[in-house]
Write an enzyme that holds these catalytic residues in place. Sequence first.
Site, PDB file in Angstrom:
ATOM      1  CD  GLN A  57      26.330  34.479 142.339  1.00 58.12           C
ATOM      2  OE1 GLN A  57      27.615  34.144 143.737  1.00 58.12           O
ATOM      3  NE2 GLN A  57      26.385  35.402 142.683  1.00 58.12           N
ATOM      4  CB  ALA A  79      28.153  38.337 140.687  1.00 60.42           C
ATOM      5  CB  SER A  84      30.535  35.707 142.076  1.00 61.31           C
ATOM      6  OG  SER A  84      30.379  35.628 143.834  1.00 61.31           O
ATOM      7  CG  HIS A  86      30.651  34.846 147.596  1.00 66.40           C
ATOM      8  ND1 HIS A  86      30.738  35.143 148.272  1.00 66.40           N
ATOM      9  CD2 HIS A  86      30.890  35.932 147.074  1.00 66.40           C
ATOM     10  CE1 HIS A  86      30.366  35.532 148.943  1.00 66.40           C
ATOM     11  NE2 HIS A  86      30.198  37.146 148.240  1.00 66.40           N
ATOM     12  CG  ASP A  93      28.954  37.575 151.435  1.00 68.81           C
ATOM     13  OD1 ASP A  93      29.569  38.423 150.633  1.00 68.81           O
ATOM     14  OD2 ASP A  93      27.449  37.426 150.861  1.00 68.81           O
ATOM     15  CD  GLU A 139      28.065  43.328 147.463  1.00 64.33           C
ATOM     16  OE1 GLU A 139      28.471  42.642 148.150  1.00 64.33           O
ATOM     17  OE2 GLU A 139      27.116  42.926 147.098  1.00 64.33           O
ATOM     18  CG  HIS A 142      31.596  40.632 149.056  1.00 61.29           C
ATOM     19  ND1 HIS A 142      31.417  39.279 148.736  1.00 61.29           N
ATOM     20  CD2 HIS A 142      33.158  40.324 148.724  1.00 61.29           C
ATOM     21  CE1 HIS A 142      32.147  38.834 147.753  1.00 61.29           C
ATOM     22  NE2 HIS A 142      33.208  39.543 147.945  1.00 61.29           N
TER      23      HIS A 142
HETATM   24 ZN   LIG Z   1      29.483  37.914 148.892  1.00 62.73          ZN
END
Ligand SMILES: [Zn+2]
Length: 168
Positions: A57, A79, A84, A86, A93, A139, A142
Amino acid sequence: MVSKKHPINAGYRRSSVTSPYGLTRETQRALTRMIAAARAKGVRIVVRSGYRSYAQQKQILASKIREYGSESLARRYNAAPGRSEHQTGLAVDLWDGVTWGVGVRNTKTGKWLWANAWRYGFILRYPNGKEKITGYAFEPWHYRYIGARAKDFGANSNQTLEEYLGLA
Ligand SMILES: [Zn+2]
């Protein structure tokens, strides 16, 4: 809850990890079911990104800042490490493998996801017009796994997780 206001540190460890996307076991199971259900309706879901480490990230944000030539713009979409979703293995995503960016919302895949992802425990995490609350621009790709509580969001919801949890 992981966000700009609720960071996790570099040492954060996920409880269970699966391949190929590094998602938690529950998230992967739900994702597999969702992809199969979509396919049965003629909708193609492609995973673009799953788990990302703190270090990854950090690299992504740095390269996006270079790419955009603007740190504030880069941060609207990307992020900082520790901020994040993630990094939790609970976020993915998703797209159709063709159209990326905000245009995802108008694809068959984007529309199907927004209408149906809740059935599989996923919510659209950064809805349109909620940037002040989530800290991120819209987004449409996401999705965040939250399990059975996603039914409280339902189809085509613009509710944020922050609002749902009373953190907004
Ligand atoms: Zn994402």
